[in-house]
Motif scaffolding. Structure first.
Motif, mmCIF file in Angstrom:
data_model
loop_
_atom_site.group_PDB
_atom_site.id
_atom_site.type_symbol
_atom_site.label_atom_id
_atom_site.label_comp_id
_atom_site.label_asym_id
_atom_site.label_seq_id
_atom_site.Cartn_x
_atom_site.Cartn_y
_atom_site.Cartn_z
ATOM 1 N N GLY A 1 -2.881 -1.139 -0.333
ATOM 2 C CA GLY A 1 -3.428 -0.291 -0.558
ATOM 3 C C GLY A 1 -3.636 0.335 0.815
ATOM 4 O O GLY A 1 -2.907 2.126 0.541
ATOM 5 N N VAL A 2 -2.672 0.055 1.254
ATOM 6 C CA VAL A 2 -2.135 0.892 2.435
ATOM 7 C C VAL A 2 -1.178 1.959 2.080
ATOM 8 O O VAL A 2 -1.349 2.889 3.021
ATOM 9 N N HIS A 3 -0.050 1.448 1.523
ATOM 10 C CA HIS A 3 0.860 1.987 1.804
ATOM 11 C C HIS A 3 0.637 3.123 -0.024
ATOM 12 O O HIS A 3 1.103 4.078 0.319
ATOM 13 N N LEU B 1 8.488 -1.673 -6.180
ATOM 14 C CA LEU B 1 7.495 -1.755 -5.234
ATOM 15 C C LEU B 1 7.329 -1.336 -3.460
ATOM 16 O O LEU B 1 8.307 0.160 -3.354
ATOM 17 N N ARG B 2 6.405 -1.530 -3.509
ATOM 18 C CA ARG B 2 5.734 -1.081 -1.618
ATOM 19 C C ARG B 2 6.753 -1.303 -0.687
ATOM 20 O O ARG B 2 7.118 -0.076 -0.023
ATOM 21 N N ASP B 3 8.589 -2.213 -0.950
ATOM 22 C CA ASP B 3 9.231 -1.765 0.151
ATOM 23 C C ASP B 3 10.362 -1.568 -0.164
ATOM 24 O O ASP B 3 11.133 -1.862 0.590
ATOM 25 N N GLN C 1 5.855 11.423 -10.936
ATOM 26 C CA GLN C 1 6.714 10.712 -10.513
ATOM 27 C C GLN C 1 4.482 9.551 -10.002
ATOM 28 O O GLN C 1 4.081 11.183 -9.407
ATOM 29 N N PHE C 2 4.582 8.903 -9.545
ATOM 30 C CA PHE C 2 3.603 8.205 -9.778
ATOM 31 C C PHE C 2 3.060 6.621 -8.927
ATOM 32 O O PHE C 2 4.275 6.128 -9.694
ATOM 33 N N ALA C 3 2.353 6.401 -8.217
ATOM 34 C CA ALA C 3 2.457 5.373 -7.947
ATOM 35 C C ALA C 3 0.919 4.407 -8.685
ATOM 36 O O ALA C 3 -0.327 5.560 -8.432
ATOM 37 N N CYS C 4 1.330 3.184 -8.813
ATOM 38 C CA CYS C 4 -0.193 2.299 -9.136
ATOM 39 C C CYS C 4 -1.013 1.581 -9.110
ATOM 40 O O CYS C 4 -0.400 0.724 -8.077
ATOM 41 N N PRO C 5 -2.016 1.470 -7.990
ATOM 42 C CA PRO C 5 -2.619 -0.006 -8.087
ATOM 43 C C PRO C 5 -2.438 -0.865 -8.224
ATOM 44 O O PRO C 5 -2.436 -0.803 -10.052
ATOM 45 N N SER C 6 -2.726 -2.355 -8.058
ATOM 46 C CA SER C 6 -2.084 -3.677 -9.597
ATOM 47 C C SER C 6 -2.789 -3.249 -10.136
ATOM 48 O O SER C 6 -2.833 -3.799 -11.543
ATOM 49 N N MET D 1 1.320 -3.122 -5.989
ATOM 50 C CA MET D 1 1.147 -1.368 -6.991
ATOM 51 C C MET D 1 2.615 -1.707 -7.180
ATOM 52 O O MET D 1 3.534 -2.217 -6.519
ATOM 53 N N VAL D 2 3.354 -0.567 -8.133
ATOM 54 C CA VAL D 2 4.417 -0.387 -8.762
ATOM 55 C C VAL D 2 4.574 1.521 -8.726
ATOM 56 O O VAL D 2 3.511 1.843 -9.298
#
Length: 266
Positions: free
Chosen positions: A119-121, A165-167, A206-211, A229-230
């Motif tokens: 969530g922070v990311h 992943l977020r990392d 390009q997009f980021a998705c919560p779990s 998230m991915v």
């Protein structure tokens, strides 16, 4: 006589000093080399015993034991081997129930921690210039809509995908591999179903998705942690009526398919 004795004394002291200096300058004798005997080749039974230990640890990995707890496990094994004691049925049940409760709590704690970090990311990504956060929590980072055709639910899309992943851990990258995939839109993950209908062939997003828009609390063993998230980078290459119209790999959402497909049912 006195002078001769004095000269001899000075010569003796000089020679002694030179000798001492010389002895200090000489390299020390090398220490004796310890000869290590070759390692003992384990017997077949010892090899099996070692394998049993690895199997036990692999089966217990979901307990997330601490180093101190692992020491207690080893101590319990040693004590039982040295002084075998039969456990009562009640003892067995208590231990099993306690371990199950501990495993569930630790797994849930890890999911909560991963969701919080994700969530922070996602919030950080949503704050970037040009980014847009949807009501579902999906963050669209960039989008080129393209000028080709849209795909229907029953058609097939040939596409390139990259997921991480977020990392920054990369899950898949067909761009680098040069191997696009063919997927039917009906197999898309929820976040793909929300974003990709806005993109035509020739477009890229390009997009980021919560779990809860990707793999949820189950994750994907060995690839995606539960609650993670991915982020995706997707380029739509071609719309096909059947997967046989192209030589690219077709995915029906199997466990070994790309991240755009749902996990296989257990």
């Amino acid at each position: 006589m006195h002078r001769s004795f004095l000269a001899f004394g000075l010569l003796f002291v000089s020679l002694l000093a030179v000798g001492c200096a010389t002895s200090r300058q000489q390299p020390a004798k090398p220490a004796p080399v310890a000869v290590t005997p070759p390692p003992k080749q384990p017997t077949a039974e010892e090899t099996l015993s070692y394998g049993l230990g690895r199997l036990i640890v692999a089966d217990l990995s979901h307990y997330y034991f601490s180093p101190g707890e692992i020491e207690m496990i080893v101590m319990g094994v040693q004590d039982q081997l040295s002084e075998p004691t039969a456990l009562s049925e009640d003892d067995r049940k208590q231990i099993a129930m306690g371990l199950q409760a501990m495993a569930e709590k630790r797994a849930n704690d890890r999911i909560d921690e991963e969701k919080a970090a994700s969530g922070v990311h996602l919030a950080e990504l949503g704050g970037r210039e040009g980014a847009k956060t949807l009501d579902t929590g999906i963050v669209i980072l960039a989008m080129s809509r393209g000028d080709g055709a849209y795909a229907t639910e029953e058609q097939f899309l040939k596409l390139h995908s990259r997921a991480w992943l977020r990392d920054g851990t990369e899950i898949v990258n067909s761009f680098a591999a040069g191997e696009p995939t063919i997927i039917q839109p009906k197999y898309f993950l929820p976040c793909w179903k929300e974003v990709l209908p806005q993109v035509k062939v020739g477009g890229r997003a390009q997009f980021a998705c919560p779990s809860d828009q990707v793999y949820g609390d189950q994750g994907r063993p060995g690839q995606i942690p539960p609650g993670a998230m991915v982020a995706f980078d997707i380029e739509l290459l071609k719309v096909l009526d059947t997967p046989e119209d192209d030589e690219a790999k077709f995915s029906e959402g199997a466990a070994d398919g790309p991240p755009g497909s749902p996990p296989a049912a257990n």
